[in-house]
Design a protein around this motif. Structure first.
Motif, short mmCIF file in Angstrom:
data_model
loop_
_atom_site.label_atom_id
_atom_site.label_comp_id
_atom_site.label_asym_id
_atom_site.label_seq_id
_atom_site.Cartn_x
_atom_site.Cartn_y
_atom_site.Cartn_z
N ARG A 115 5.34 -9.06 8.35
CA ARG A 115 4.15 -10.41 8.71
C ARG A 115 3.39 -10.50 7.23
O ARG A 115 2.63 -11.15 6.28
CB ARG A 115 3.29 -10.25 10.06
N TYR A 116 2.34 -8.49 6.80
CA TYR A 116 1.49 -8.78 5.91
C TYR A 116 2.20 -7.02 5.48
O TYR A 116 2.81 -6.62 6.21
CB TYR A 116 0.49 -8.42 6.44
N SER A 117 2.60 -7.11 4.19
CA SER A 117 2.15 -5.88 4.12
C SER A 117 1.55 -5.72 2.91
O SER A 117 0.79 -7.14 1.88
CB SER A 117 3.81 -5.57 2.12
N LEU A 118 1.22 -3.95 2.27
CA LEU A 118 0.40 -3.72 1.30
C LEU A 118 0.54 -3.03 0.50
O LEU A 118 1.60 -2.11 0.20
CB LEU A 118 -0.77 -2.82 2.66
N ILE A 119 -0.45 -3.01 -0.73
CA ILE A 119 0.18 -2.61 -2.37
C ILE A 119 -0.83 -1.88 -2.27
O ILE A 119 -2.34 -2.04 -1.87
CB ILE A 119 0.11 -3.67 -3.28
N SER A 120 -0.03 -0.48 -2.32
CA SER A 120 -1.13 0.51 -2.48
C SER A 120 -1.16 0.17 -4.48
O SER A 120 -0.55 1.00 -5.20
CB SER A 120 -0.43 1.81 -2.60
N THR A 121 -2.37 0.15 -4.30
CA THR A 121 -2.54 0.01 -5.48
C THR A 121 -3.30 1.12 -6.59
O THR A 121 -3.00 0.74 -8.36
CB THR A 121 -4.05 -0.99 -5.94
N GLY A 122 -3.10 2.63 -5.89
CA GLY A 122 -2.95 3.27 -6.91
C GLY A 122 -1.55 4.03 -7.34
O GLY A 122 -0.73 4.13 -8.03
N THR A 123 -0.93 4.08 -5.69
CA THR A 123 1.01 5.00 -6.26
C THR A 123 1.61 3.97 -6.53
O THR A 123 2.23 4.32 -7.87
CB THR A 123 1.07 5.04 -4.40
#
Length: 775
Positions: free
Chosen positions: A33-41
């Motif tokens: 449904r939603y996935s999160l971008i890890s703006t660091g890794t």
């Protein structure tokens, strides 16, 4: 389905069509449904991939060291193929998502189709429309929590594990260095724990965001404001804990940590920053430096993550999954608020452009979510704002290891035992001609071998070895039609299809075994699945090439024997490739005829394994059981017979083995398999002595025969050729021309029994008589 991938060699990002993953036992299939971008890794990985080869090498010196070791062990050519194959492959991105369960594997009882779950793992919670997620890497989402915020679960667990490592107490003062996504969550968790927080970050907007979440004060590094705030809040003693949530190559964070921590304070590294610790500063305060490993206990342990073995709560209170559940609970009860962290929500179809904007700095963000297309599904067990998620329930699918696949049209010939010349040299069975000894029956008709101009090939598994040592040779063979590839990971199949030209890629084994147009099946999977998959492919009427070992127990070997006896299909080859090595064949030819018994010494300087290697998993058998067949087969080929007894002894812990084999004509062989030798020494050395002659063979690069006339091979070999190309060519020719398999099944079984007998001998302390095992 669609998945976000990146080519590490070129840096290319793509939204790729890949096969849908199978729903295997022990896990669930999740429609994202939603996935999160890890703006660091993730952005670090994206940036790294865009660098030159030299830049990549500088960024990953650990991998460069592994490459140099591989060159020393396997040679430049083999290492080059392996490295280029790995670099020129699409790799996945993502590790934190929320989605709806669309299929439930065997053994799963805590969720059902329609359940909303948060998922973790850089191999399982990917930016993809569908993911298979094992039991310990998902957690049900509380009804009060929105799917958008549940997608933060993995990143929240990372922050939570970091806070746990600091062991904060009520009334403590903590310093958080780096106020990106992880740092923001650390701040909120500490505030919820009754800790006063000071933050450091060069971005004023992030400082303001952390203050709005409850931090006492946040400012840029080097600011007097931070130092004054710490002095005021701690009475001049310094903070109790420092949480390093920063990245980059500067050493400023660890220096600032030493400056502002109290005597015997704690420094926890959560991010990936430079850790060149100033010795005097850390020594004088006796600072306790700790690392926080990802989501918590269980991370990188395959028995926990893949096999679903939980740690007892009395011994390990907070595991990966329990951290994930705890974070979701805190968020559902509004103790943690993700709303201010969501900077941007992008449609999944715009994923590539979103990454580009982030990497170029056009999009400034703390957290970015991908929103996936919604398809209506019946009776979803999700909150009111989460309807119309996922797709219809999927049937369980995957690479099951049971036997009994429906048989297909079989094309078989039998093989007779190797004929031995008077001088003791075996003729290659691939050069023999003859009519079939037996054949498989289908619909009441006995199938016989036929000649083919093209061999249609299917692959089960497409990992590093298959992609670097087998598929390149097959792709160059004009007789081979690479037709189907089946893998457990969808992206592996997509990579193989793109690189080697397979017509079809999937995660469904029945697609391959049920395809009557496929002539030969290659089994290149984990050791524990070899015998079962071989049986299924033989019963489906295919010629089978299975990588060693054929079996991990006598029971498994007996099952293969039974399958061959029942079906009449003995078209089987095991990947014992060394007997096909050109230099070894030339050396044996130079040795010439043999009259009396021979004495063989085979030193294998195998070297140690990384702790995370799957070779160390109990389910995959011992290391020697997996690899030792190579060396026993080579000795048996040199002696043109099968061993009759095996005696083994070992150093404590079975780190080094001595295996003594005896043969019918009185010949003996000693295989020394050691893991404690020097990496600078060659891997394999053979000494073969008989009739006043000595054959010396050094690691597929140099050889000599000491006899009346001395022969020495070229001192400048092109590469270490261990025989894979010749073995594959002979296997394909045998299938195409209806000839016997390159090695008779009796020899394959004898080598397998001898390899397995090593464990038996170690356990009993005595010799094992193989003729009793294989009459």
């Amino acid at each position: 389905m669609k998945q976000v991938v990146q080519n590490y060699r070129s840096g290319e990002l793509a939204l790729l069509d890949v096969p849908e993953p199978a729903c295997k036992p022990g896990g669930v299939l999740v429609s994202t449904r939603y996935s999160l971008i890890s703006t660091g890794t993730e952005l670090m990985k994206v940036s790294e991939a865009s660098k030159s080869l030299l830049g990549k090498a500088k960024a990953r010196p650990d991998q460069v060291a592994k490459v140099m070791q591989s060159v020393a062990t396997n040679g430049l050519a083999a290492t080059y193929r392996k490295v280029t194959s790995k670099l020129d492959s699409y790799t996945p991105l993502g590790y934190s998502l929320c989605g709806v369960v669309t299929a439930v594997g065997d053994g799963i009882t805590d969720v059902s189709v329609g359940s909303l779950v948060a998922c973790a793992g850089n191999e399982h919670a990917l930016h993809a429309e569908l993911n298979w997620v094992p039991k310990n890497l998902y957690a049900p989402v509380p009804s009060a929590l929105s799917p958008r915020h549940a997608a933060f679960g993995t990143v929240g667990s990372i922050a939570m594990q970091g806070v746990r490592r600091g062991e904060p107490q009520l009334g403590d003062v903590a310093l958080v260095i780096g106020l990106g996504l992880i740092g923001q969550l650390v701040v909120q968790l500490l505030v919820a724990s009754g800790v006063t927080v000071v933050g450091v970050d060069p971005d004023p907007a992030r400082c303001a965001l952390a203050e709005s979440a409850g931090a006492a004060l946040c400012a840029a590094p080097g600011s007097d404001t931070v130092e004054m705030a710490v002095a005021t809040l701690t009475g001049g003693h310094g903070v109790d804990q420092v949480y390093l949530a920063a990245g980059g190559s500067t050493n400023q964070p660890v220096e600032l940590a030493a400056q502002l921590a109290r005597d015997r304070g704690t420094v926890v590294d959560i991010g990936k920053c430079s850790l060149n610790l100033p010795w005097n500063a850390y020594y004088e305060k006796e600072l306790d430096v700790r690392f926080s490993r990802s989501y918590g206990p269980g991370r990188y342990d395959p028995s926990y993550e893949l096999e679903g073995r939980d740690y007892p709560i009395g011994y390990v209170r907070w595991t990966e999954r329990r951290n994930l559940e705890c974070f979701l609970d805190l968020a559902a009860r509004a103790k943690i608020d993700m709303s201010p962290l969501v900077t941007h929500v992008a449609l999944f179809e715009d994923a590539v452009e979103t990454y580009r904007s982030l990497n170029d700095g056009e999009l400034k963000a703390v957290a970015v979510l991908f929103e996936y297309p919604r398809a209506e599904t019946p009776e979803l067990s999700v909150p009111a704002d989460s309807v119309e998620i996922g797709g219809p329930p999927a049937e369980p699918m995957g690479l099951s290891h049971d036997e009994g696949a429906a048989p297909g049209l079989t094309e078989r010939t039998g093989t007779e035992p190797d004929k031995t010349e008077p001088n003791g040299t075996a003729q290659n069975s691939a050069e023999q001609n003859g009519t079939p000894r037996n054949g498989a029956e289908r619909n009441g008709h006995r199938a016989v071998a036929v000649r083919k101009s093209t061999v249609r090939v299917g692959f089960i598994g497409a990992g590093n070895y298959a992609s670097s040592m087998l598929l390149p040779h097959l792709a160059e063979n004009e007789r081979v039609d690479l037709h189907r590839v089946v893998t457990t990971a969808a992206l592996s199949g997509a990579n193989a299809k793109r690189k080697f030209g397979f017509r079809h890629a999937s995660t469904e084994l029945d697609d391959l075994l049920g395809d009557d147009t496929v002539d030969a099946v290659f089994v290149v999977t984990r050791h524990s699945s070899h015998a079962s998959l071989t049986n299924r492919a033989l019963r489906a009427g295919k010629a089978v090439f299975v990588e060693k070992p054929l079996a991990l127990s006598e029971a498994e070997l007996d099952s293969v024997r039974a399958t061959i006896e029942e079906t009449g299909n003995d078209r089987l080859q095991v990947g014992f490739n060394r007997r096909f090595a050109p230099l070894l064949n030339e050396t044996r030819r130079q040795f010439g005829r043999r009259v009396g018994p021979a004495s063989v010494r085979y030193l294998v300087n195998a070297g140690g394994l990384d702790g995370g290697s799957w070779y160390t998993h109990d389910a995959e058998g011992s290391r020697f059981a997996g690899e030792g067949g190579h060396f026993i087969d080579t000795v048996s080929w040199l002696l043109a017979d099968d061993p009759v007894t095996v005696y083994a002894t070992a150093t404590p812990g079975h780190t080094d083995l001595q295996v003594v084999l005896t043969y019918p004509d009185g010949s003996t062989a000693a295989v020394t398999y050691t893991t404690t030798g020097s990496a600078q020494f060659q891997k394999e050395t053979i000494d073969f002595t008989a009739d006043g002659k000595v054959l010396r063979f050094d690691d597929f690069t140099r050889a000599a025969v000491y006899a009346r006339r001395k022969w020495v091979s070229s001192r400048l070999p092109k590469a270490r050729d261990k025989g894979q190309a010749a073995e594959l060519r002979e296997f394909v020719d045998a299938v195409a021309e209806g000839r016997p398999m390159p090695v008779p099944f009796g020899s394959l079984a004898a080598t397998t029994s001898a390899t397995l007998a090593v464990e038996t001998s170690l356990a009993t302390g005595g010799p094992v008589h193989l003729r009793e095992l294989t009459p």
